[in-house]
Design a protein around this motif. Sequence first.
Motif, PDB file in Angstrom:
ATOM      1  N   ALA A   1      -2.517   7.803  -7.566  1.00 28.21           N
ATOM      2  CA  ALA A   1      -3.209   7.098  -6.549  1.00 28.21           C
ATOM      3  C   ALA A   1      -4.265   6.024  -7.124  1.00 28.21           C
ATOM      4  CB  ALA A   1      -4.111   8.060  -5.783  1.00 28.21           C
TER       5      ALA A   1
ATOM      6  N   ALA B   1      -4.148   3.277  -1.524  1.00 30.14           N
ATOM      7  CA  ALA B   1      -3.357   4.556  -1.573  1.00 30.14           C
ATOM      8  C   ALA B   1      -3.744   5.683  -0.707  1.00 30.14           C
ATOM      9  CB  ALA B   1      -3.483   5.044  -3.030  1.00 30.14           C
TER      10      ALA B   1
ATOM     11  N   ASP C   1       0.941  -1.066   0.195  1.00 31.24           N
ATOM     12  CA  ASP C   1       0.024  -0.165   0.021  1.00 31.24           C
ATOM     13  C   ASP C   1       0.988   1.225   0.009  1.00 31.24           C
ATOM     14  OD1 ASP C   1      -2.196  -1.559   0.182  1.00 31.24           O
ATOM     15  OD2 ASP C   1      -2.240  -1.689   2.459  1.00 31.24           O
TER      16      ASP C   1
ATOM     17  N   ILE D   1      -2.526   3.099  -8.518  1.00 31.85           N
ATOM     18  CA  ILE D   1      -2.369   2.051  -7.269  1.00 31.85           C
ATOM     19  C   ILE D   1      -3.528   1.198  -6.986  1.00 31.85           C
ATOM     20  CG2 ILE D   1      -1.769   2.227  -4.895  1.00 31.85           C
ATOM     21  CD1 ILE D   1       0.031   4.621  -5.581  1.00 31.85           C
TER      22      ILE D   1
END
Length: 248
Positions: free
Chosen positions: A43, A53, A28, A46
């Motif tokens: 983000a 994120a 994370d 991710i």
Amino acid sequence: MTKTALVTGGARGIGRACALALADAGFDVALVDLLEVEMAATARDIEARGRRALTFQADVSDFARAHAIVEQVGATWKQLDVLLNNAGAANPKPILEITEAEFDRTIAINLKSCFNFIHAAAPVMLEQDAGGRIISISSINALSGGVTSAVSKHAYAAAKAGILGLTRSLAKELGPKVAVNAICPGIIATDLLRNLLDDRKEQLTAGIAMGRVGTPEDVASIVRYLATEAHMFMTGQHFVVDGFQWSC
């Protein structure tokens, strides 16, 4: 248990590539940057990889803000396994042209920011059973004194050299629980160098043994290795990622 990482300057370029590589490795990732729109896009990427994120819009030279961010990451995720100090900015002015304020600002963004986030993150890592990893992005300018392409000069070279000294001294203080290493990229195709590469790519490439400029992913691969190698017996080191840049 899922591991967590905090990446400064994570919105684009090397920081973005590293954040995505860490997400691919199961981390994370918390991002810190001034570029809110670009950071939000990173983000989302991710999260598209199935990881969580967090985003923090912040000036990395702000000591108190760095501590507040690390505290919030800890409160949210209860751990911090990797700190990647990537945020940076260059100022190519010669010594007789750069102002005191410009010099101080370049040092603050590139070097003091590392101190700020390490000062906040180190106690967390030292208290964790698994310890942690601190990785800071320096530059080949720290070793060469600045390339002749004038991408950066004295303030930047001094700040990046300071990161290497900080890395070595912290490795002694924080070991054995925390490994502290640095990476020295060469010419990497990022927004910072876009104009230079457009004008002088052939000339610059001619001075690199691998025959090309680097990519953010070239740096990210080393970050991933330093973050994930379970029994790594390396600390206090710097890793040059420049394709053997023998002339520039």
